[in-house]
Design a protein around this motif. Structure first.
Motif, PDB file in Angstrom:
ATOM      1  N   LEU A 111     -44.984   9.191  18.661  1.00 37.03           N
ATOM      2  CA  LEU A 111     -44.189   8.492  19.964  1.00 37.03           C
ATOM      3  C   LEU A 111     -44.433   7.639  19.860  1.00 37.03           C
ATOM      4  O   LEU A 111     -43.149   6.317  20.232  1.00 37.03           O
ATOM      5  N   ILE A 112     -45.425   6.733  19.960  1.00 35.23           N
ATOM      6  CA  ILE A 112     -45.529   5.620  20.424  1.00 35.23           C
ATOM      7  C   ILE A 112     -44.530   4.257  19.124  1.00 35.23           C
ATOM      8  O   ILE A 112     -44.469   3.702  19.198  1.00 35.23           O
ATOM      9  N   THR A 113     -45.640   4.927  17.448  1.00 33.03           N
ATOM     10  CA  THR A 113     -44.824   4.187  16.434  1.00 33.03           C
ATOM     11  C   THR A 113     -43.685   4.182  16.108  1.00 33.03           C
ATOM     12  O   THR A 113     -42.707   3.372  15.947  1.00 33.03           O
ATOM     13  N   PHE A 114     -43.228   5.814  16.578  1.00 37.96           N
ATOM     14  CA  PHE A 114     -41.167   5.764  16.595  1.00 37.96           C
ATOM     15  C   PHE A 114     -41.095   4.711  17.820  1.00 37.96           C
ATOM     16  O   PHE A 114     -39.421   4.107  16.768  1.00 37.96           O
ATOM     17  N   LEU A 115     -40.680   5.246  18.701  1.00 34.75           N
ATOM     18  CA  LEU A 115     -40.415   4.200  19.808  1.00 34.75           C
ATOM     19  C   LEU A 115     -40.241   2.696  19.372  1.00 34.75           C
ATOM     20  O   LEU A 115     -39.979   1.452  19.161  1.00 34.75           O
ATOM     21  N   VAL A 116     -41.614   1.923  19.089  1.00 34.19           N
ATOM     22  CA  VAL A 116     -42.076   0.446  18.667  1.00 34.19           C
ATOM     23  C   VAL A 116     -41.104   0.185  17.332  1.00 34.19           C
ATOM     24  O   VAL A 116     -40.670  -0.669  17.163  1.00 34.19           O
ATOM     25  N   LEU A 117     -40.571   1.049  16.676  1.00 32.70           N
ATOM     26  CA  LEU A 117     -40.314   1.147  15.007  1.00 32.70           C
ATOM     27  C   LEU A 117     -38.876   0.911  15.373  1.00 32.70           C
ATOM     28  O   LEU A 117     -38.109   0.930  14.837  1.00 32.70           O
ATOM     29  N   SER A 118     -38.200   2.202  16.716  1.00 35.65           N
ATOM     30  CA  SER A 118     -36.878   1.887  16.702  1.00 35.65           C
ATOM     31  C   SER A 118     -35.868   0.532  16.922  1.00 35.65           C
ATOM     32  O   SER A 118     -36.734  -0.327  17.679  1.00 35.65           O
ATOM     33  N   PRO A 119     -35.027   0.600  16.093  1.00 30.36           N
ATOM     34  CA  PRO A 119     -34.378  -0.502  16.589  1.00 30.36           C
ATOM     35  C   PRO A 119     -33.802  -1.171  17.656  1.00 30.36           C
ATOM     36  O   PRO A 119     -33.507   0.421  18.992  1.00 30.36           O
ATOM     37  N   PRO A 120     -33.820  -2.142  17.981  1.00 25.23           N
ATOM     38  CA  PRO A 120     -33.525  -2.433  19.856  1.00 25.23           C
ATOM     39  C   PRO A 120     -31.996  -2.023  20.261  1.00 25.23           C
ATOM     40  O   PRO A 120     -31.023  -2.068  19.566  1.00 25.23           O
ATOM     41  N   ALA A 121     -31.226  -1.942  21.746  1.00 26.03           N
ATOM     42  CA  ALA A 121     -30.228  -1.499  22.178  1.00 26.03           C
ATOM     43  C   ALA A 121     -29.491  -2.403  21.448  1.00 26.03           C
ATOM     44  O   ALA A 121     -29.798  -3.817  21.660  1.00 26.03           O
ATOM     45  N   SER A 122     -28.789  -2.506  20.661  1.00 30.25           N
ATOM     46  CA  SER A 122     -27.374  -3.502  19.796  1.00 30.25           C
ATOM     47  C   SER A 122     -26.390  -4.404  21.428  1.00 30.25           C
ATOM     48  O   SER A 122     -26.196  -3.456  22.341  1.00 30.25           O
ATOM     49  N   GLY A 123     -27.130  -5.617  21.681  1.00 27.70           N
ATOM     50  CA  GLY A 123     -26.390  -6.467  22.987  1.00 27.70           C
ATOM     51  C   GLY A 123     -26.201  -5.721  24.138  1.00 27.70           C
ATOM     52  O   GLY A 123     -26.813  -5.146  24.558  1.00 27.70           O
ATOM     53  N   ARG A 124     -24.958  -6.522  24.990  1.00 28.34           N
ATOM     54  CA  ARG A 124     -24.701  -6.003  26.075  1.00 28.34           C
ATOM     55  C   ARG A 124     -23.457  -5.447  26.315  1.00 28.34           C
ATOM     56  O   ARG A 124     -23.059  -5.495  26.768  1.00 28.34           O
ATOM     57  N   THR A 125     -23.378  -4.995  25.400  1.00 31.32           N
ATOM     58  CA  THR A 125     -21.594  -4.226  25.120  1.00 31.32           C
ATOM     59  C   THR A 125     -21.522  -2.950  25.940  1.00 31.32           C
ATOM     60  O   THR A 125     -22.867  -2.577  25.189  1.00 31.32           O
ATOM     61  N   ILE A 126     -20.410  -2.409  25.818  1.00 26.06           N
ATOM     62  CA  ILE A 126     -20.200  -0.761  26.520  1.00 26.06           C
ATOM     63  C   ILE A 126     -19.108  -0.542  25.643  1.00 26.06           C
ATOM     64  O   ILE A 126     -18.451  -1.494  25.584  1.00 26.06           O
ATOM     65  N   PHE A 127     -19.573   0.681  24.949  1.00 29.74           N
ATOM     66  CA  PHE A 127     -18.028   0.922  24.295  1.00 29.74           C
ATOM     67  C   PHE A 127     -17.614   2.324  24.737  1.00 29.74           C
ATOM     68  O   PHE A 127     -18.254   3.453  25.165  1.00 29.74           O
ATOM     69  N   ILE A 128     -16.631   2.200  25.948  1.00 32.32           N
ATOM     70  CA  ILE A 128     -15.721   2.335  26.930  1.00 32.32           C
ATOM     71  C   ILE A 128     -15.588   4.080  26.409  1.00 32.32           C
ATOM     72  O   ILE A 128     -15.632   5.312  26.783  1.00 32.32           O
ATOM     73  N   THR A 129     -14.675   4.393  25.119  1.00 31.13           N
ATOM     74  CA  THR A 129     -14.532   5.989  25.097  1.00 31.13           C
ATOM     75  C   THR A 129     -15.771   6.288  23.911  1.00 31.13           C
ATOM     76  O   THR A 129     -15.811   7.556  25.169  1.00 31.13           O
ATOM     77  N   PRO A 130     -16.742   5.998  23.505  1.00 34.24           N
ATOM     78  CA  PRO A 130     -17.970   6.839  23.088  1.00 34.24           C
ATOM     79  C   PRO A 130     -18.774   6.931  24.416  1.00 34.24           C
ATOM     80  O   PRO A 130     -19.445   8.299  24.861  1.00 34.24           O
ATOM     81  N   SER A 131     -19.069   6.595  25.951  1.00 41.68           N
ATOM     82  CA  SER A 131     -19.919   6.572  26.254  1.00 41.68           C
ATOM     83  C   SER A 131     -18.834   7.582  28.297  1.00 41.68           C
ATOM     84  O   SER A 131     -20.006   8.366  28.188  1.00 41.68           O
ATOM     85  N   ILE A 132     -17.654   7.029  27.450  1.00 41.28           N
ATOM     86  CA  ILE A 132     -16.938   8.505  28.307  1.00 41.28           C
ATOM     87  C   ILE A 132     -17.464   9.641  27.771  1.00 41.28           C
ATOM     88  O   ILE A 132     -18.006  10.694  28.084  1.00 41.28           O
ATOM     89  N   VAL A 133     -17.439  10.449  26.322  1.00 39.54           N
ATOM     90  CA  VAL A 133     -18.138  11.117  25.331  1.00 39.54           C
ATOM     91  C   VAL A 133     -18.996  11.624  26.107  1.00 39.54           C
ATOM     92  O   VAL A 133     -19.154  13.406  26.085  1.00 39.54           O
ATOM     93  N   ILE A 134     -19.742  10.438  25.330  1.00 39.61           N
ATOM     94  CA  ILE A 134     -21.336  11.493  26.203  1.00 39.61           C
ATOM     95  C   ILE A 134     -21.772  11.382  27.187  1.00 39.61           C
ATOM     96  O   ILE A 134     -22.043  12.586  27.593  1.00 39.61           O
ATOM     97  N   GLY A 135     -20.734  10.904  28.067  1.00 38.52           N
ATOM     98  CA  GLY A 135     -21.412  11.560  29.763  1.00 38.52           C
ATOM     99  C   GLY A 135     -20.230  12.876  30.250  1.00 38.52           C
ATOM    100  O   GLY A 135     -21.094  13.629  30.847  1.00 38.52           O
TER     101      GLY A 135
END
Length: 285
Positions: A111-135
């Motif tokens: 788990l540590i290896t996977f988390l450390v190697l995972s790409p960081p979240a993209s910037g400070r952008t909120i994608f409204i439509t996908p977020s509505i779908v996820i919610g």
């Protein structure tokens, strides 16, 4: 300072998991996946103390990430579920097999290896439509789990744990988005945004599902699924909907895939270990 804060957070999260597990297992199984379970847990002092540890751990995690880097903090935080399992066995005075200990540490390392190697979240952008779908997806999964699917899921702790991990993954996505909104508009204006209320609703459903999973099986079988499944679910959903890459470019991608494979094998071993223990107990009767 960062190491101490991270270690404090890991210990607090581990203590919270143990106390909440003890409170859940002491509740009637008839309350499984019912909102009345949460009301019963709120009246349990152990659950309340666990909530205090969660709050302290969350504060320590916040400042650790504020003053340190993700690669510094995440490896220590990820050790929390191993500490919880070992501490629960110590309190219950139950031995834990060497194979289970090895599988827990292998799972933690993967788990540590996977988390450390995972790409960081993209910037400070909120994608409204996908977020509505996820919610909406989180609300639907949570409500179906505690209503129509309840009879099918009764007694299936691992399935409940995996569903809880998915819900927690969605919660982590909205925690990031609420944090962005808070930074941009302030605390009071955050109350006006729907993301906060989705976070609270899905968070409550996730809490109910995870605590119900605690009722069904031992902490060593449930907590690793939740601890591992939450970040994997968050990263996978972000990849599918929020334009976040799943793997870094280059050799890191292969290492991430290998970590996932090892992780799955360790969780399979822990699941099979439970089958063996149950079989031995049944034969001993």
């Amino acid at each position: 300072m960062v190491v101490l804060l991270s270690l404090l957070a890991a210990v607090c999260f581990g203590m919270a998991a143990v106390l909440q597990f003890q409170a859940s297992t002491a509740s009637a199984t008839e309350l499984n996946l019912r909102f009345s379970l949460l009301w019963r847990l709120l009246a349990n002092p152990r659950f309340g103390l666990g909530a205090v540890f969660d709050i302290v751990g969350g504060g320590a995690q916040f400042f650790a990430l504020k003053y340190g880097s993700v690669p510094q903090v995440l490896p220590i935080l990820a050790s929390g579920f191993v500490l919880a399992v070992l501490f629960e066995h110590f309190l219950a005075r139950r031995p834990i097999g060497v194979g289970d200990v090895v599988a827990l540490f292998v799972s933690c390392g993967s788990l540590i290896t996977f988390l450390v190697l995972s790409p960081p979240a993209s910037g400070r952008t909120i994608f409204i439509t996908p977020s509505i779908v996820i919610g909406a997806l989180g609300v639907v999964i949570g409500l179906l789990t505690v209503t129509l699917l309840r009879p099918l899921l009764a007694g299936h702790g691992r399935v409940q744990a995996m569903l809880g991990a998915i819900l927690l993954g969605i919660v982590s996505i909205f925690e990031r988005e609420v944090g962005i909104i808070w930074t941009q508009f302030g605390a009071l204006r955050t109350l006006e945004h729907w993301e906060l209320w989705i976070l609270l609703v899905v968070g409550a459903l996730a809490l109910l599902v995870v605590q119900s999973a605690f009722q069904q099986q031992s902490l060593a079988r449930v907590l690793p699924l939740v601890a591992v499944g939450e970040p994997i679910a968050a990263i996978t959903i972000s990849t599918l909907a929020l334009q976040t890459p799943l793997f870094r470019a280059g050799p890191s991608a292969l290492a991430s895939i290998l970590a996932l494979v090892v992780e799955i094998l360790a969780l399979i071993y822990l699941a099979q270990s439970e089958v063996r223990v149950d079989s031995e107990l049944h034969d001993g009767k």
